[in-house]
Structure formats: C-alpha cells, structure tokens
Design a protein around this motif. Structure first.
Motif, PDB file in Angstrom:
ATOM      1  N   SER A  11       0.836  -1.190   0.000  1.00  0.00           N
ATOM      2  CA  SER A  11       0.000   0.000   0.000  1.00  0.00           C
ATOM      3  C   SER A  11       0.873   1.243   0.000  1.00  0.00           C
ATOM      4  O   SER A  11       1.894   1.284   0.692  1.00  0.00           O
ATOM      5  CB  SER A  11      -0.903   0.002   1.229  1.00  0.00           C
ATOM      6  N   VAL A  12       0.462   2.228  -0.776  1.00  0.00           N
ATOM      7  CA  VAL A  12       1.233   3.456  -0.893  1.00  0.00           C
ATOM      8  C   VAL A  12       0.269   4.606  -1.168  1.00  0.00           C
ATOM      9  O   VAL A  12      -0.837   4.402  -1.691  1.00  0.00           O
ATOM     10  CB  VAL A  12       2.282   3.324  -2.022  1.00  0.00           C
ATOM     11  N   GLN A  13       0.676   5.809  -0.811  1.00  0.00           N
ATOM     12  CA  GLN A  13      -0.140   6.985  -1.103  1.00  0.00           C
ATOM     13  C   GLN A  13       0.098   7.454  -2.541  1.00  0.00           C
ATOM     14  O   GLN A  13       1.160   7.189  -3.126  1.00  0.00           O
ATOM     15  CB  GLN A  13       0.172   8.099  -0.120  1.00  0.00           C
ATOM     16  N   ALA A  14      -0.873   8.143  -3.071  1.00  0.00           N
ATOM     17  CA  ALA A  14      -0.753   8.686  -4.416  1.00  0.00           C
ATOM     18  C   ALA A  14       0.517   9.535  -4.531  1.00  0.00           C
ATOM     19  O   ALA A  14       0.860  10.286  -3.609  1.00  0.00           O
ATOM     20  CB  ALA A  14      -1.973   9.522  -4.756  1.00  0.00           C
ATOM     21  N   GLY A  15       1.209   9.368  -5.647  1.00  0.00           N
ATOM     22  CA  GLY A  15       2.474  10.051  -5.859  1.00  0.00           C
ATOM     23  C   GLY A  15       3.687   9.245  -5.425  1.00  0.00           C
ATOM     24  O   GLY A  15       4.826   9.620  -5.738  1.00  0.00           O
ATOM     25  N   GLY A  16       3.448   8.164  -4.707  1.00  0.00           N
ATOM     26  CA  GLY A  16       4.542   7.341  -4.216  1.00  0.00           C
ATOM     27  C   GLY A  16       5.037   6.343  -5.244  1.00  0.00           C
ATOM     28  O   GLY A  16       4.578   6.325  -6.402  1.00  0.00           O
ATOM     29  N   SER A  17       5.975   5.496  -4.814  1.00  0.00           N
ATOM     30  CA  SER A  17       6.605   4.524  -5.698  1.00  0.00           C
ATOM     31  C   SER A  17       6.621   3.136  -5.059  1.00  0.00           C
ATOM     32  O   SER A  17       6.636   3.004  -3.830  1.00  0.00           O
ATOM     33  CB  SER A  17       8.048   4.935  -6.008  1.00  0.00           C
ATOM     34  N   GLN A  82       9.289  -1.015 -11.951  1.00  0.00           N
ATOM     35  CA  GLN A  82       9.407   0.187 -11.127  1.00  0.00           C
ATOM     36  C   GLN A  82       8.203   1.064 -11.405  1.00  0.00           C
ATOM     37  O   GLN A  82       7.982   1.456 -12.555  1.00  0.00           O
ATOM     38  CB  GLN A  82      10.697   0.929 -11.442  1.00  0.00           C
ATOM     39  N   MET A  83       7.431   1.366 -10.366  1.00  0.00           N
ATOM     40  CA  MET A  83       6.209   2.150 -10.529  1.00  0.00           C
ATOM     41  C   MET A  83       6.359   3.459  -9.771  1.00  0.00           C
ATOM     42  O   MET A  83       6.503   3.460  -8.539  1.00  0.00           O
ATOM     43  CB  MET A  83       5.006   1.369 -10.005  1.00  0.00           C
ATOM     44  N   ASP A  84       6.364   4.560 -10.497  1.00  0.00           N
ATOM     45  CA  ASP A  84       6.514   5.887  -9.908  1.00  0.00           C
ATOM     46  C   ASP A  84       5.253   6.712 -10.145  1.00  0.00           C
ATOM     47  O   ASP A  84       4.467   6.420 -11.041  1.00  0.00           O
ATOM     48  CB  ASP A  84       7.723   6.596 -10.524  1.00  0.00           C
ATOM     49  N   ASN A  85       5.110   7.762  -9.332  1.00  0.00           N
ATOM     50  CA  ASN A  85       3.953   8.650  -9.458  1.00  0.00           C
ATOM     51  C   ASN A  85       2.655   7.833  -9.503  1.00  0.00           C
ATOM     52  O   ASN A  85       1.811   8.027 -10.392  1.00  0.00           O
ATOM     53  CB  ASN A  85       4.081   9.530 -10.705  1.00  0.00           C
ATOM     54  N   LEU A  86       2.496   6.951  -8.551  1.00  0.00           N
ATOM     55  CA  LEU A  86       1.330   6.077  -8.529  1.00  0.00           C
ATOM     56  C   LEU A  86       0.047   6.856  -8.294  1.00  0.00           C
ATOM     57  O   LEU A  86       0.036   7.871  -7.569  1.00  0.00           O
ATOM     58  CB  LEU A  86       1.504   4.993  -7.468  1.00  0.00           C
TER      59      LEU A  86
END
Length: 123
Positions: A11-17, A82-86
């Motif tokens: 789980s990650v917040q929007a904008g995270g990676s 690699q997933m950025d700016n989620l």
C-alpha cells in the motif's frame, strides 16, 4: 514448466513509488520468451501494461507510459516493474507473465502467469 512468482506489492499513497519483482524459473534452454506485467482491477479485465523481449526492447500501455519502467536481470532470472507517481487508479492485482517468442500487449496471448501481488494506492 515456467514458474513465476511476484513480490513487492503493498500500500502506498498517491504520488509514491513501488518496485515489483518476479522470480522466473523453468524456461526451456535457448527458447526465446517475452516477459511482461499485467494488472487486474476489481470488475475489470486483465490489462497487459509492460513487456520486455530478449533483447531488452520494452513496450508500455498508454495508461502507465512515462510512470512505470520494466527491466530484467538475466543473471538473477528476475523481472522488475518500477512504478513511480502512482495513482489511485493503479490499484489492482499485478501479475508477471511470459510467452514465447515475441512480445504483444494483449494479456490473452500469454501462457504462463504468476499468482499476483496486490498494489493499493490511496488518495
């Protein structure tokens, strides 16, 4: 028989990676494979989002282009995403996939799949 196992979801917040990994074993020696990542959100069909061929040539779905990067380490038999700016709309189960011999951005053409790893992005 090809075996694929994903890891790295969470789980990650929007904008995270986040970085996903896929351990791949069982490939036939000298047989050419395409490797890729797909995802499936609740109530939606499975979407192929990134592929990489034997030569390292990559392709991406428009929904992730510029934010996600697919790569592989042949020595470790491992595929990465690699997933950025989620974004919240990236929330889905993410799957590693393989097919011989060439790449195509259509999930129905892939013959081997991992069990999936959940990615949740909160706003």
């Amino acid at each position: 028989q090809v075996q694929l196992m994903e890891s790295g979801g969470g789980s990650v917040q929007a904008g995270g990676s986040l970085r996903l990994s896929c351990s791949a074993t069982g490939f036939t020696y000298n047989k050419i494979y395409c490797m890729g990542w797909a995802r499936q959100a609740p109530g939606k069909s499975r979407e192929m989002i990134a592929t990489i061929n034997k030569m390292g040539v990559t392709a991406y779905a428009d929904s992730v282009k510029g934010r996600f990067t697919i790569s592989k380490d042949n020595a470790k038999n491992t595929l990465y995403l690699q997933m950025d700016n989620l974004k919240p709309e990236d929330t889905a189960i993410y799957y590693c996939a393989a097919r011989p011999p060439y790449c195509i951005l259509r999930s129905s053409d892939y013959t081997d799949w991992g069990q999936g790893t959940q990615v949740t992005v909160s706003s």
